[in-house]
Design an enzyme around this catalytic site. Sequence first.
Site, PDB file in Angstrom:
ATOM      1  N   ASP A 198       0.842  -1.198   0.000  1.00  0.00           N
ATOM      2  CA  ASP A 198       0.000   0.000   0.000  1.00  0.00           C
ATOM      3  C   ASP A 198       0.876   1.246   0.000  1.00  0.00           C
ATOM      4  O   ASP A 198       2.039   1.205   0.403  1.00  0.00           O
ATOM      5  CB  ASP A 198      -0.945   0.002   1.217  1.00  0.00           C
ATOM      6  CG  ASP A 198      -0.198  -0.027   2.543  1.00  0.00           C
ATOM      7  OD1 ASP A 198       0.714  -0.867   2.684  1.00  0.00           O
ATOM      8  OD2 ASP A 198      -0.502   0.786   3.430  1.00  0.00           O
ATOM      9  N   GLU A 240       0.024  -0.974   5.784  1.00  0.00           N
ATOM     10  CA  GLU A 240       1.091  -0.491   6.655  1.00  0.00           C
ATOM     11  C   GLU A 240       0.915   0.995   6.940  1.00  0.00           C
ATOM     12  O   GLU A 240       1.202   1.471   8.028  1.00  0.00           O
ATOM     13  CB  GLU A 240       2.456  -0.743   5.995  1.00  0.00           C
ATOM     14  CG  GLU A 240       3.652  -0.564   6.924  1.00  0.00           C
ATOM     15  CD  GLU A 240       4.239   0.824   6.908  1.00  0.00           C
ATOM     16  OE1 GLU A 240       5.058   1.121   7.785  1.00  0.00           O
ATOM     17  OE2 GLU A 240       3.885   1.658   6.038  1.00  0.00           O
ATOM     18  N   GLU A 241       0.416   1.720   5.956  1.00  0.00           N
ATOM     19  CA  GLU A 241       0.296   3.179   6.090  1.00  0.00           C
ATOM     20  C   GLU A 241      -0.963   3.587   6.852  1.00  0.00           C
ATOM     21  O   GLU A 241      -1.129   4.743   7.196  1.00  0.00           O
ATOM     22  CB  GLU A 241       0.269   3.842   4.696  1.00  0.00           C
ATOM     23  CG  GLU A 241       1.459   3.496   3.801  1.00  0.00           C
ATOM     24  CD  GLU A 241       2.750   4.153   4.258  1.00  0.00           C
ATOM     25  OE1 GLU A 241       2.775   4.786   5.326  1.00  0.00           O
ATOM     26  OE2 GLU A 241       3.750   3.996   3.530  1.00  0.00           O
TER      27      GLU A 241
HETATM   28 ZN   LIG Z   1       6.765   2.209   4.207  1.00  0.00          ZN
END
Ligand SMILES: [Zn+2]
Length: 467
Positions: free
Chosen positions: A87, A151-152
Amino acid sequence: MEQKQYLREKLPEMIELVSHLVQIPTVWDPASAGVGKPFGKNIAIGLGTFLKLAGQMGFATRNYDGYAGEVTAGQGHRMIGILGHLDVVKASPGWSTPPFQPVIRQNKIYGRGVSDDKGPLVSCLYAMRYLMQEKRIPEGCSIRLIAGCDEEEGMQCIAYYKKKAERLPDESFVPDGYFPLVNCEKGLIDFDLLYPAVSEKGPEVIPVLQFQGGAGRNIVPDRAECILKVLPSEKDIIARLQSNPQLQIKEDEDSSHLILQTRGKAAHAMSPELGKNAISILVEALLDSGLTFSCQAFLEKYEKLIGKTVFGEKMNCACEEAESGRLTLNIGKAEQRENAFLIEANVRYPCSKNHQWIVDAMMGQFSASGFQVKERLAMDPLYIDKKDPLVQKLMEAYQEVTGDFQHDAFAIGGATYARYLPHTVSFGPLFPGEKELAHEDDEFLEIESLEKMTQIYIDALEKLLEE
Ligand SMILES: [Zn+2]
């Protein structure tokens, strides 16, 4: 095939694959979420594409319901892990070229996600491919690349993966940080503070109609503002406030409102000492005026515990360690609501301390002073000794490829994926001296760096595979 020759041959293919993945705008999009695509349509397409291509290269792959995917080389029990993410963060309108239509200029690929984290993922995939095709993965070993998908946004991907995976790698690295290596990440707690908006009473009391500052807990606020109920005829009050150069005052001739503003300097919450907190400046200016405000108790408590400090000095929490540095506290946002003042804060603490220590040392004082503390997120510190074989092997691989013996493993205040897997450090992709471009406009990846990091990852995996 010799490693150098392999890299020369495969580099165009790697660039093409990075470009292909960048064209899929894998931005978190809850509106298009559903079964098998928990973070939206495009992230699911990105994951599907990545796993399909890895499958075509001869790897075993598995899709964890759109949360994460895994790519495995070898079948042995001892498992080396690589953890990255597919992502990306949104692109602002400030880009010079369309962020999801990658272009190559002066040996750099430009596009959202080229360095964070699609380029490094492709690099690791080709490192695994080399070791697989050269039959350099010993029988008892395997390499597993895990690609997370939010992850973001909230890191649900890795939590889901850990719940569903039969087993986790024995030791891993995360190609989503810095070279040479990060062996130490501070502990972190995101928390909210609520202070009841009990109103001060009396003829002298100036009603505060609004109080707000900051955008979020991860940034030092660069502006804050409050609106007071003061009549244009109350010249003495206005003069007292005007005498403070920190306050910008907007009078409204026709109304009974006075708007006070302060300016600070933004900085990341991991280094609040580089900024100036506009909320703290506003609180101090109000108290310095000698006037009494309806939220006087809140202002006094704020000043007593926080004021302009960023290292927890006023709560006797200040501490510093050689490797991980100082404890930092950022008040990122404050807002007057109907019944309470709400503060959004973030504290980062050195590696030898633990969550309970902060709770006892800091949260206890807030509670005792009338604040209600609500913990939003807590991450334990990560620390792996520099003498640990994982750190030593990765450092050797970095040094042998780059010839750089000057830079050492180091600590950061930020948080990477590395905390989520056992025995894991972040290792690359940013080389010392390279500009930090993750989340920035015109994110790019030097083609030379892509080649060099792949060489390092091949060497690092080979060393980790040795018993
Ligand atoms: Zn990253």
